[in-house]
Design an enzyme around this catalytic site. Structure first.
Site, mmCIF file in Angstrom:
data_model
loop_
_atom_site.group_PDB
_atom_site.id
_atom_site.type_symbol
_atom_site.label_atom_id
_atom_site.label_comp_id
_atom_site.label_asym_id
_atom_site.label_seq_id
_atom_site.Cartn_x
_atom_site.Cartn_y
_atom_site.Cartn_z
ATOM 1 N N GLN A 41 -7.651 -1.915 -0.639
ATOM 2 C CA GLN A 41 -8.504 -2.884 -1.000
ATOM 3 C C GLN A 41 -9.733 -2.991 0.113
ATOM 4 O O GLN A 41 -10.810 -3.229 0.038
ATOM 5 C CB GLN A 41 -7.835 -4.298 -0.935
ATOM 6 N N PHE A 42 -9.111 -2.436 1.581
ATOM 7 C CA PHE A 42 -10.165 -2.496 2.482
ATOM 8 C C PHE A 42 -9.408 -1.126 3.332
ATOM 9 O O PHE A 42 -8.244 -0.897 3.379
ATOM 10 C CB PHE A 42 -10.038 -3.476 3.638
ATOM 11 N N ALA A 43 -10.306 -0.471 3.901
ATOM 12 C CA ALA A 43 -10.030 0.744 4.545
ATOM 13 C C ALA A 43 -9.086 0.649 5.706
ATOM 14 O O ALA A 43 -7.992 1.359 6.124
ATOM 15 C CB ALA A 43 -11.071 1.425 5.102
ATOM 16 N N ASP A 44 -9.017 -0.379 6.041
ATOM 17 C CA ASP A 44 -8.309 -1.107 7.157
ATOM 18 C C ASP A 44 -6.802 -1.155 6.918
ATOM 19 O O ASP A 44 -5.848 -0.799 7.890
ATOM 20 C CB ASP A 44 -8.793 -2.465 7.844
ATOM 21 N N PHE A 45 -6.399 -1.373 5.808
ATOM 22 C CA PHE A 45 -5.096 -1.479 5.263
ATOM 23 C C PHE A 45 -4.512 -0.507 4.717
ATOM 24 O O PHE A 45 -3.162 -0.054 4.591
ATOM 25 C CB PHE A 45 -5.144 -2.200 4.037
ATOM 26 N N GLU A 51 0.946 -1.126 -0.164
ATOM 27 C CA GLU A 51 0.137 0.032 -0.002
ATOM 28 C C GLU A 51 0.991 1.201 -0.067
ATOM 29 O O GLU A 51 0.565 2.212 -0.876
ATOM 30 C CB GLU A 51 -0.779 0.110 1.146
ATOM 31 N N HIS A 80 -11.227 -6.228 8.617
ATOM 32 C CA HIS A 80 -11.721 -5.975 7.555
ATOM 33 C C HIS A 80 -13.053 -5.070 7.898
ATOM 34 O O HIS A 80 -14.031 -4.882 6.982
ATOM 35 C CB HIS A 80 -11.977 -7.019 6.709
#
Length: 668
Positions: free
Chosen positions: A429-433, A407, A474
């Site tokens: 891909q996911f806001a968490d990442f 990222e 996620h």
């Protein structure tokens, strides 16, 4: 005036086909930063400059790299690359103004030393975190490759910086995408005080090239002719055959990391050994022995440079100190964006939230032929949520780019694309990442315009939110991490119509935008949406319901929870505000409603402490206190990570608490 008395020549110089004029040019290019540095060290002791990072002993690298590049090819230097700036012929008074925090510098006093860039001279400003520079170079090189202009770019770091994860990510991306970048590592022996044997455990940094599938070379960084001739051949080859090249320059730092740190940690015999390898004095002695230089020419060069320094110092010293102006400071956080409304067409189609985002992206791709989409699995696979399904067929793999799982490097590459004339949309891909790309988001994208007037034309799509049993990694809705950072815009639509129009505007806007998309709403919410391209202004909330009893403020999934509750409580007359955009925030709509109703409840999916509701509550208290008839109520999720099991997730979320909290407030 000679730089040292010895006539020893400690290098095997090979002038190849270089004529005398070129040799003298390279010598003068190294002499100039050396004399400037000697002057700066005097000014530092006099307190006329505040800090100095010395490149004495490393001039051959900066001069050699800059000399082989064309003036419109980007260079991304670091602390010790004064010769990059002087070889690019930046007027000295502007450099001196920069170092003194004056207005004629490049950062208006907002950053120091070499923490700046300038599009005029195709030099890109570093940040103290070092690593993102390599990723930004990737983006610049990608833009060059997409333009087909046969340009290369060069980026610098030290051997210590190569331990950073961003460096590894960027090298891997450059290799996978075959990007024309010169990755220049100045191996000068110490990362501040830590020697190389405590920094890495391979013999040479260049050895890593094999692991990246990348060409690499070791170059004597103190031998200007070796630097220049090898790089000249490499750059010529890279323009014909675009590819990345990892270069390790063996050199030494003859002064402290910065002057205050000193060099007591360096053994004296090592200092003595490298002093004999001084790139300037050795080259001078060689040119004298070859009759290319004379004592008279050296004296003339020295006198000319010193006169230039003195004249430009006078200009910088006579320049007034910057006068603080709060309006200017606030206005420079973002690049000015003139919103242009594109009116919606009359034809509509019922779309899910996910469909409206996909359609909005596609129509933006059609509208902006310089728009690039990047992310993990976004190409043939269509992204994990299938939002970009079919995009490769429509726009090709050059514009719809699968990325490695890295990222941080891709956020930085998006910044590089922006610098070199492109727009970028990155799918996180996911806001968490976003945690893995946090540094370049909050320190590079957010700060570049304020620091040196460089836009970050980047949208980061952030699939977020709970309610889909995805667990702690996620399901987060982490908007507050970014609303806290000046220089970022944050958008969070709750409906398909808003998502499409706001996404179009976010892509139009030259500033960095975090675009949150709630996963639980992707396929559960439908709405009639205009079929053609249209825009909605950022920073304008939507009033979904109107009433006199209470103001409900929310966004994202909270909007739908509030609507469900109001449908159950048909006798509650409420103003329901869907914020839609969190930064900028529509405080005008908030204050107008609160002044009308006197009671406020703020609903957010994020956990309570430090979230949006807290700041909105504080703003209302400060600006509408006399209008309040009850304490401001906040409703938020539990102060825990988000659990996986459905019954635990339901307990975590504030949805089931909101109804009672609303009734309690109305009854107050």
């Amino acid at each position: 005036m000679k730089t040292q008395t010895t006539t020893a020549i400690n290098f095997n110089y090979n002038r190849a086909s270089l004529d005398d004029a070129k040799l003298r040019s390279l010598y003068r290019a190294m002499l100039k930063p050396r004399i400037i540095e000697e002057k700066m060290l005097i000014l530092l002791r006099q307190g006329k400059v505040s800090k100095w990072f010395s490149g004495i002993g490393q001039e051959a690298i900066s001069v050699g790299v800059t000399s082989v590049l064309e003036k419109d090819e980007y260079i991304l230097p670091m602390h010790r690359n004064l010769a990059v700036f002087t070889t690019r012929e930046i007027p000295l008074f502007r450099l001196f103004s920069q170092w003194q925090g004056k207005a004629n510098g490049f950062t208006k006093g907002r950053d120091r030393s070499f923490h700046f860039g300038t599009q005029e001279f195709h030099i890109i400003g570093m940040i103290s975190h070092l690593g993102p520079q390599f990723g930004v170079a990737d983006g610049i090189a990608l833009a060059n490759k997409l333009k087909g202009n046969n340009k290369v770019c060069a980026v610098f770091t030290g051997e210590g910086g190569t331990s950073e994860g961003d460096i590894h990510e960027a090298l891997n991306v450059a290799s996978v995408w075959q990007l024309p970048v010169l990755f220049c590592v100045e191996n000068n022996g110490y990362g501040l005080s830590t020697p190389t044997n405590e920094q890495y455990n391979c013999e040479n940094i260049a050895d890593r090239g094999k692991g990246y599938g990348m060409e690499s070379h070791i170059i004597d960084g103190n031998n200007i002719l070796e630097v220049y001739t090898k790089l000249n051949d490499l750059v010529e080859s890279m323009r014909k055959n675009p590819r990345p090249v990892l270069l390790e320059f063996k050199t030494f730092r003859m002064r402290g990391h910065e002057e205050a740190s000193g060099t007591k940690y360096v053994p004296q015999e090592l200092m003595d050994e490298w002093a004999e390898k001084d790139p300037l004095s050795n080259f001078e002695n060689y040119l004298l022995s070859e009759k290319v230089l004379s004592e008279k020419i050296i004296e003339e060069y020295t006198a000319e440079i010193k006169q230039e320094i003195d004249e430009n110092l006078d200009l910088a010293f006579s320049e007034p100190m910057i006068e603080p102006n709060e309006t200017i400071e606030l206005n420079d956080v973002f690049q000015e964006f003139e919103y242009k409304e594109v009116t919606e067409n009359k034809e509509t189609a019922e779309l899910r939230l996910i469909d409206s985002i996909s359609e909005g992206l596609k129509q933006s791709m059609e509208r902006h032929d310089n728009l690039i989409i990047m992310g993990q699995d976004v190409a043939e696979y269509g992204g994990v949520f299938k939002i970009t399904e079919g995009f490769v067929e429509a726009f090709g793999k050059e514009r719809i780019r699968n990325t490695p799982i890295c990222e941080s490097a891709i956020v930085s590459a998006a910044m590089g694309l922006s610098i070199n004339g492109f727009k970028a949309v990155m799918e996180m891909q996911f806001a968490d990442f976003a945690t893995s790309g946090f540094n370049p988001i909050v320190n590079y994208l957010a700060k570049s315009h304020y620091r040196w007037n460089e836009k970050a034309d980047v949208v980061i799509r952030m699939p977020c939110g709970a309610g889909v049993a995805a667990g702690p990694f996620h399901s987060q809705t982490n908007e507050a991490w970014f609303t806290h950072t000046p220089g970022l815009k944050v958008v969070y639509p709750a409906f398909p119509y808003d998502a499409k129009g706001l996404l179009a505007t976010a892509i139009e806007d030259p500033n960095p935008v975090l675009f949150f998309e709630h996963k639980a709403l992707y396929r559960s919410i439908r709405q009639e949406v205009p079929t053609d391209y249209f825009t909605i202004p950022l920073g304008k909330a939507a009033i979904l319901r109107e009433g006199e009893a209470v103001t409900i403020i929310t966004y994202g999934a909270g909007v739908h929870w509030a609507l469900e509750t109001l449908n159950e409580l048909s006798d509650v007359a409420a103003d329901l505000i869907d914020l839609r955009t969190l930064a900028p925030l529509d405080t005008e709509a908030i204050y107008a409603s609160v002044q009308k109703t006197g009671k406020v409840i703020i609903l957010q999916e994020d956990s309570m402490f430090g979230g949006m509701a807290s700041d909105i509550s504080a703003l209302i208290s400060e600006n509408c206190f006399e209008s309040l008839d009850a304490p401001i109520k906040r409703v938020a999720s539990l102060e825990t990570p988000i659990p996986f099991a459905a019954q635990l997730e339901a307990q975590y979320l504030p949805k089931n608490k909101f109804k009672q909290a609303l009734l309690d407030l109305i009854a107050y």
